[in-house]
Write a protein that holds these residues in place. Structure first.
Motif, PDB file in Angstrom:
ATOM      1  N   SER A   6       3.902   5.258  -5.762  1.00 21.55           N
ATOM      2  CA  SER A   6       3.704   5.253  -7.213  1.00 21.55           C
ATOM      3  C   SER A   6       2.681   6.301  -7.621  1.00 21.55           C
ATOM      4  O   SER A   6       2.852   7.012  -8.627  1.00 21.55           O
ATOM      5  CB  SER A   6       3.257   3.863  -7.678  1.00 21.55           C
ATOM      6  OG  SER A   6       4.237   2.893  -7.347  1.00 21.55           O
ATOM      7  N   ARG A   7       1.602   6.399  -6.834  1.00 24.11           N
ATOM      8  CA  ARG A   7       0.582   7.403  -7.165  1.00 24.11           C
ATOM      9  C   ARG A   7       1.142   8.803  -7.038  1.00 24.11           C
ATOM     10  O   ARG A   7       0.877   9.677  -7.881  1.00 24.11           O
ATOM     11  CB  ARG A   7      -0.616   7.237  -6.238  1.00 24.11           C
ATOM     12  CG  ARG A   7      -1.729   8.251  -6.468  1.00 24.11           C
ATOM     13  CD  ARG A   7      -2.881   8.018  -5.516  1.00 24.11           C
ATOM     14  NE  ARG A   7      -2.475   8.139  -4.123  1.00 24.11           N
ATOM     15  CZ  ARG A   7      -2.324   9.306  -3.491  1.00 24.11           C
ATOM     16  NH1 ARG A   7      -2.510  10.449  -4.145  1.00 24.11           N
ATOM     17  NH2 ARG A   7      -1.968   9.331  -2.226  1.00 24.11           N
ATOM     18  N   LEU A   8       1.944   9.016  -5.987  1.00 26.24           N
ATOM     19  CA  LEU A   8       2.554  10.337  -5.825  1.00 26.24           C
ATOM     20  C   LEU A   8       3.508  10.644  -6.976  1.00 26.24           C
ATOM     21  O   LEU A   8       3.576  11.792  -7.451  1.00 26.24           O
ATOM     22  CB  LEU A   8       3.295  10.403  -4.485  1.00 26.24           C
ATOM     23  CG  LEU A   8       2.412  10.350  -3.229  1.00 26.24           C
ATOM     24  CD1 LEU A   8       3.282  10.325  -1.972  1.00 26.24           C
ATOM     25  CD2 LEU A   8       1.466  11.536  -3.186  1.00 26.24           C
ATOM     26  N   ALA A  25       3.206   9.422 -10.041  1.00 26.34           N
ATOM     27  CA  ALA A  25       2.353   9.734 -11.200  1.00 26.34           C
ATOM     28  C   ALA A  25       1.782  11.147 -11.090  1.00 26.34           C
ATOM     29  O   ALA A  25       1.726  11.895 -12.078  1.00 26.34           O
ATOM     30  CB  ALA A  25       1.223   8.711 -11.298  1.00 26.34           C
ATOM     31  N   ASP A  26       1.391  11.522  -9.875  1.00 26.65           N
ATOM     32  CA  ASP A  26       0.890  12.886  -9.681  1.00 26.65           C
ATOM     33  C   ASP A  26       1.982  13.909  -9.970  1.00 26.65           C
ATOM     34  O   ASP A  26       1.717  14.989 -10.523  1.00 26.65           O
ATOM     35  CB  ASP A  26       0.385  13.058  -8.244  1.00 26.65           C
ATOM     36  CG  ASP A  26      -0.855  12.220  -7.970  1.00 26.65           C
ATOM     37  OD1 ASP A  26      -1.516  11.806  -8.947  1.00 26.65           O
ATOM     38  OD2 ASP A  26      -1.149  11.977  -6.778  1.00 26.65           O
ATOM     39  N   LEU A  27       3.240  13.539  -9.588  1.00 30.91           N
ATOM     40  CA  LEU A  27       4.350  14.447  -9.856  1.00 30.91           C
ATOM     41  C   LEU A  27       4.579  14.613 -11.356  1.00 30.91           C
ATOM     42  O   LEU A  27       4.852  15.727 -11.836  1.00 30.91           O
ATOM     43  CB  LEU A  27       5.609  13.901  -9.175  1.00 30.91           C
ATOM     44  CG  LEU A  27       6.874  14.751  -9.313  1.00 30.91           C
ATOM     45  CD1 LEU A  27       6.652  16.123  -8.681  1.00 30.91           C
ATOM     46  CD2 LEU A  27       8.064  14.065  -8.658  1.00 30.91           C
ATOM     47  N   GLU A  28       4.457  13.503 -12.137  1.00 30.59           N
ATOM     48  CA  GLU A  28       4.603  13.613 -13.587  1.00 30.59           C
ATOM     49  C   GLU A  28       3.510  14.496 -14.175  1.00 30.59           C
ATOM     50  O   GLU A  28       3.771  15.352 -15.032  1.00 30.59           O
ATOM     51  CB  GLU A  28       4.558  12.219 -14.221  1.00 30.59           C
ATOM     52  CG  GLU A  28       5.806  11.390 -13.974  1.00 30.59           C
ATOM     53  CD  GLU A  28       5.753  10.055 -14.715  1.00 30.59           C
ATOM     54  OE1 GLU A  28       4.646   9.711 -15.191  1.00 30.59           O
ATOM     55  OE2 GLU A  28       6.790   9.388 -14.810  1.00 30.59           O
ATOM     56  N   THR A  29       2.268  14.289 -13.703  1.00 24.84           N
ATOM     57  CA  THR A  29       1.169  15.126 -14.191  1.00 24.84           C
ATOM     58  C   THR A  29       1.419  16.590 -13.847  1.00 24.84           C
ATOM     59  O   THR A  29       1.190  17.492 -14.672  1.00 24.84           O
ATOM     60  CB  THR A  29      -0.153  14.666 -13.559  1.00 24.84           C
ATOM     61  OG1 THR A  29      -0.348  13.279 -13.860  1.00 24.84           O
ATOM     62  CG2 THR A  29      -1.318  15.473 -14.078  1.00 24.84           C
ATOM     63  N   TYR A  30       1.917  16.821 -12.648  1.00 22.30           N
ATOM     64  CA  TYR A  30       2.204  18.190 -12.236  1.00 22.30           C
ATOM     65  C   TYR A  30       3.309  18.797 -13.102  1.00 22.30           C
ATOM     66  O   TYR A  30       3.258  19.978 -13.468  1.00 22.30           O
ATOM     67  CB  TYR A  30       2.615  18.196 -10.765  1.00 22.30           C
ATOM     68  CG  TYR A  30       2.994  19.553 -10.242  1.00 22.30           C
ATOM     69  CD1 TYR A  30       2.028  20.524 -10.018  1.00 22.30           C
ATOM     70  CD2 TYR A  30       4.327  19.851  -9.986  1.00 22.30           C
ATOM     71  CE1 TYR A  30       2.385  21.779  -9.549  1.00 22.30           C
ATOM     72  CE2 TYR A  30       4.694  21.103  -9.513  1.00 22.30           C
ATOM     73  CZ  TYR A  30       3.717  22.068  -9.295  1.00 22.30           C
ATOM     74  OH  TYR A  30       4.080  23.309  -8.831  1.00 22.30           O
ATOM     75  N   SER A  63       0.834  -1.212   0.000  1.00 21.09           N
ATOM     76  CA  SER A  63       0.000   0.000   0.000  1.00 21.09           C
ATOM     77  C   SER A  63       0.861   1.251   0.000  1.00 21.09           C
ATOM     78  O   SER A  63       0.582   2.215  -0.734  1.00 21.09           O
ATOM     79  CB  SER A  63      -0.923  -0.004   1.219  1.00 21.09           C
ATOM     80  OG  SER A  63      -1.846  -1.063   1.142  1.00 21.09           O
ATOM     81  N   LEU A  64       1.908   1.228   0.814  1.00 17.20           N
ATOM     82  CA  LEU A  64       2.801   2.389   0.824  1.00 17.20           C
ATOM     83  C   LEU A  64       3.521   2.543  -0.511  1.00 17.20           C
ATOM     84  O   LEU A  64       3.746   3.664  -0.990  1.00 17.20           O
ATOM     85  CB  LEU A  64       3.811   2.255   1.957  1.00 17.20           C
ATOM     86  CG  LEU A  64       3.232   2.361   3.375  1.00 17.20           C
ATOM     87  CD1 LEU A  64       4.311   2.068   4.417  1.00 17.20           C
ATOM     88  CD2 LEU A  64       2.657   3.747   3.618  1.00 17.20           C
ATOM     89  N   THR A  65       3.877   1.407  -1.117  1.00 18.63           N
ATOM     90  CA  THR A  65       4.515   1.474  -2.441  1.00 18.63           C
ATOM     91  C   THR A  65       3.541   2.031  -3.472  1.00 18.63           C
ATOM     92  O   THR A  65       3.919   2.857  -4.330  1.00 18.63           O
ATOM     93  CB  THR A  65       4.992   0.077  -2.854  1.00 18.63           C
ATOM     94  OG1 THR A  65       5.867  -0.451  -1.847  1.00 18.63           O
ATOM     95  CG2 THR A  65       5.728   0.126  -4.175  1.00 18.63           C
ATOM     96  N   LEU A  66       2.278   1.575  -3.409  1.00 16.03           N
ATOM     97  CA  LEU A  66       1.267   2.105  -4.335  1.00 16.03           C
ATOM     98  C   LEU A  66       1.072   3.606  -4.120  1.00 16.03           C
ATOM     99  O   LEU A  66       0.903   4.368  -5.078  1.00 16.03           O
ATOM    100  CB  LEU A  66      -0.056   1.365  -4.135  1.00 16.03           C
ATOM    101  CG  LEU A  66      -0.090  -0.091  -4.602  1.00 16.03           C
ATOM    102  CD1 LEU A  66      -1.433  -0.722  -4.263  1.00 16.03           C
ATOM    103  CD2 LEU A  66       0.176  -0.185  -6.101  1.00 16.03           C
TER     104      LEU A  66
END
Length: 739
Positions: free
Chosen positions: A381-383, A385-390, A375-378
């Motif tokens: 990963s989500r953070l 992905a959010d950083l790439e979008t940002y 869960s922490l790894t996910l």
């Protein structure tokens, strides 16, 4: 919908197979009949030992210990075992050290029984399996198998004790020991690594509290797993066991805190304190019971209630998070399900009184921790992905900013031109405003001077009025006092006249009193002379009474002699005897009356003495009264003369005070007129002061307004300067960006 029950059916089928279908682990022969004796009798090693007092039991059972020691004994026949040698005895995973004797000969041991030089110790959670030497096994007759057992507890559980073949021994030493000892060592290392990794993440970013709770949970469960699989301990065995067991409760409390923080739940403060205090209390209970392994087991079974509560709490909040659409909670839910399932496996075995091939609680907790790691790894990963979008959004905004900068260049040139014009106008306006400020300041200074003069005049008039008021008040009080004094003097004069009249009467009374006292004194002295004469006569009468008493006594004596003589004369002396008797009676009566007269004279003499003393005191008192009357008369005459003079002086003072009262009244009336004039002047000064204040406020308003105008001009100049500076900076920025 019709296939929703399939996963549940598969789950319960797995449990049933795991519990009731053991794998093929070699041939087995169960030793079912045993005898036991609590205590440490060294004679137990002898095969000829009398065991008539030993108790019979059948494993699985709980073995009572005395001083930590017990002996168990059984027998078996070679022909009873349905397979060939070599034979291996399997005791399973027992929490005790022991020595094994076959037919009275020592053949094996496990762990270390404490002695003066060595402490108690046990290997890891490994299966106890040892070889029965073929040369010592009797092929005919009965073989005796004896165990000397020690455990730092009051009792120890024994499971089924079997004899197996080489295949079964290999299964115990490799498979069972790996699953229950080596595997837990590996899990401890993995959990320790994960815990240190997330602790480092927390130290790098202390605001991310889920990393701290997960690190604490992983490190605690690593210590718990390490104790299960370790062959040696750093601390005494019992204390090491107690602390390791307490780490499980600490780990579950930290996991609950992790879920609360990870899922951003709002919980009461008391619940957080509960998650802190309960593991602390459990740890203290473990340490307190560290002298007895069985007591540690009891505390551990009690602590399972808190652990089950934490698991239930984690399951509920995880299900709620999944239902609310939190995808990061899905791996957590899977881990919770696996943990509950594997934990249920162990609970079922405990209820049935069996010992499974391996306890799955460690695997369950590891699955739960693994789900947390996933869960922490996910989340990471989500953070990412959010950083790439940002980053893409930033790039898009940068392009928009470039176009906006081009527009700013044109605007900057326009602003620079406007700023130059504003600067020139601001300089002229500032000069005009400065001149206006100087003129307004001069006017305000004049108004301040005028207002100060008016205030000084008003203050002087107020002081004069106040002084006049004090004078008027003092004159009024003096007039009133003079009037009251005149009245008092009149009253005193009248009183003095009355007193003089009374003193005249008193003088006459004093003269009469003195005359009466002198007359009383003369009468008292005459009475004294008369009493002295009576006293002299009383003495004469007393002498006469004494003479009469003496005469009566002699007459009585003569009568007695005559009576005696008459008695001697006989009949001729009877008449003489009668006369003698009468004379005797007359003498007795005279003596009696003379006694009464003497008593009366004595009483009269006493009363005369009292009268003399009383008359003497009266004479002394009359002398004092006469002297006091004379002195009083002299004082009264003196007072009368003084009162006459005082009466004349009081009359003169009364006339003087009347004149003074009239003068004070005239002064008071004149002071009242001056007060009225002062009030009229003060009223005019107040009007002048109000006009001055109004003028000053108007001038101040003009000065403030002029100051605001100057400030606005200065601000305008400053803004113009900032605009020019901003335009210059913008040009430099644009030029550097273009370059």
């Amino acid at each position: 919908m019709k296939h929703n029950g399939a996963p549940i059916a598969v789950f319960f089928l797995f449990l049933a197979v795991s519990v009731f279908a053991q794998p093929d682990n070699g041939k087995r022969f169960t030793l079912s009949s045993w005898q036991t004796m609590a205590g440490n009798s060294q004679d137990g090693a002898s095969i000829n030992l009398d065991r008539s007092g030993w108790k019979t039991f059948t494993p699985p059972a709980t073995l009572s210990l005395e001083g930590g020691f017990a002996w168990i004994h059984t027998t078996f026949g070679f022909n009873e075992i349905p397979f060939r040698q070599p034979y291996y005895v399997v005791l399973g995973r027992i929490d005790a050290a022991y020595e094994v004797y076959l037919n009275g000969i020592f053949v094996a041991s496990r762990g270390r029984i404490p002695s003066e030089s060595e402490p108690f110790s046990l290997p890891g959670n490994q299966s106890a399996c040892f070889l029965l030497p073929p040369g010592l096994v009797k092929t005919s007759g009965t073989n005796q198998l004896l165990f000397r057992i020690f455990s730092p507890a009051s009792s120890v559980p024994l499971f089924s004790i079997d004899i197996t073949d080489a295949k079964g021994a290999q299964f115990e030493n490799q498979v069972v020991s790996f699953l229950n000892a080596t595997l837990y060592t590996i899990l401890a290392a993995l959990c320790g690594f994960i815990g240190l990794y997330f602790l480092a993440l927390y130290l790098a970013r202390k605001s991310d509290t889920p990393n701290l709770w997960y690190a604490l949970a992983a490190l605690s469960i690593a210590l718990y797993f390490a104790e299960i699989g370790a062959d040696t301990t750093l601390l005494p065995y019992n204390l090491n066991r107690a602390l390791a067991k307490s780490c499980l409760s600490i780990s579950m409390a930290a996991l609950a805190q992790f879920f609360i923080s990870f899922l951003t739940l709002k919980i009461p403060r008391w619940f957080s304190w509960l998650l802190f205090l309960l593991p602390l209390g459990i740890t203290i209970a473990f340490i307190a019971s560290s002298n007895d392994l069985s007591a540690i087991g009891t505390v551990f079974n009690t602590a399972l209630l808190f652990i089950q509560f934490c698991i239930l709490f984690i399951a509920i909040i995880t299900v709620r998070a999944v239902l609310k659409g939190n995808r990061e909670a899905i791996p957590l839910l899977i881990g919770v399900i696996l943990g509950v399932a594997l934990g249920t496996h162990d609970v079922i075995y405990s209820v049935l009184g069996k010992k499974p091939l391996m306890w799955l609680q460690g695997i369950g907790f590891f699955c739960l921790n693994l789900s947390l790691f996933i869960s922490l790894t996910l989340r990471s990963s989500r953070l990412y992905a959010d950083l790439e979008t940002y980053s893409k959004e930033v790039q898009h905004k940068t392009e928009q900013l470039s176009r906006f900068i081009e527009q700013l260049e044109d605007t900057a040139r326009t602003i620079a031109s406007l700023s130059h014009d504003i600067d020139e106008d601001a300089v002229q306006a500032a000069a005009s405003a400065e001149n206006m400020a100087q003129g307004a300041e001069q006017i305000r200074e004049g108004a301040d001077t005028q207002m100060q003069a008016v205030l000084d005049s008003r203050q002087a008039l107020q002081n004069f009025t106040l002084s006049l008021n004090k004078v008027t008040s003092g004159v009024h009080r003096q007039a009133e006092g003079i009037k009251q004094s005149a009245d008092s003097v009149s009253v005193v004069a009248d009183a003095v006249a009355d007193v003089a009249t009374h003193m005249e009467q008193t003088a006459r009374s004093a003269e009469a009193l003195q005359e009466s006292a002198e007359q009383g004194l003369r009468a008292s002295r005459d009475m004294t002379d008369s009493i002295d004469k009576i006293k002299t006569l009383s003495g004469t009468i007393a002498d006469i009474v004494r003479a009469v008493e003496d005469f009566a006594e002699r007459t009585n004596l003569l009568a007695m002699n005559a009576a005696i003589e008459a008695a001697h004369s006989g009949a001729a002396g009877r008449g003489f005897a009668v006369i003698a008797n009468e004379i005797k009676n007359l003498a007795s009566a005279s003596a009696e009356r003379a006694g009464k007269i003497r008593d009366s004279i004595k009483e009269i003499s006493g009363r005369i003495e009292s009268s003399v003393a009383a008359n003497a005191r009266m004479t002394t008192a009359l002398d004092a009264v006469s002297e006091s009357s004379r002195l009083t008369l002299d004082s009264i005459v003196t007072i009368r003369n003084a009162l006459s003079a005082q009466s004349n002086a009081s009359e003169q003072l009364r006339h003087s005070l009347a004149d003074l009262s009239d003068a004070a009244e005239s002064i008071r009336q004149e002071a009242g007129k001056q007060q009225e004039d002062g009030k009229r002047v003060e009223s005019k000064i107040d009007e002048l002061l109000k006009v001055s204040e109004t003028l000053k406020k108007a001038i101040d308003a003009i000065v403030r307004e002029n100051g605001r105008i100057v400030q606005m001009i200065q601000q305008l100049a400053a803004v113009s300067g900032k605009g020019q500076h901003a335009v210059a900076s913008m040009k430099e920025l644009l030029e550097s960006r273009t370059a």
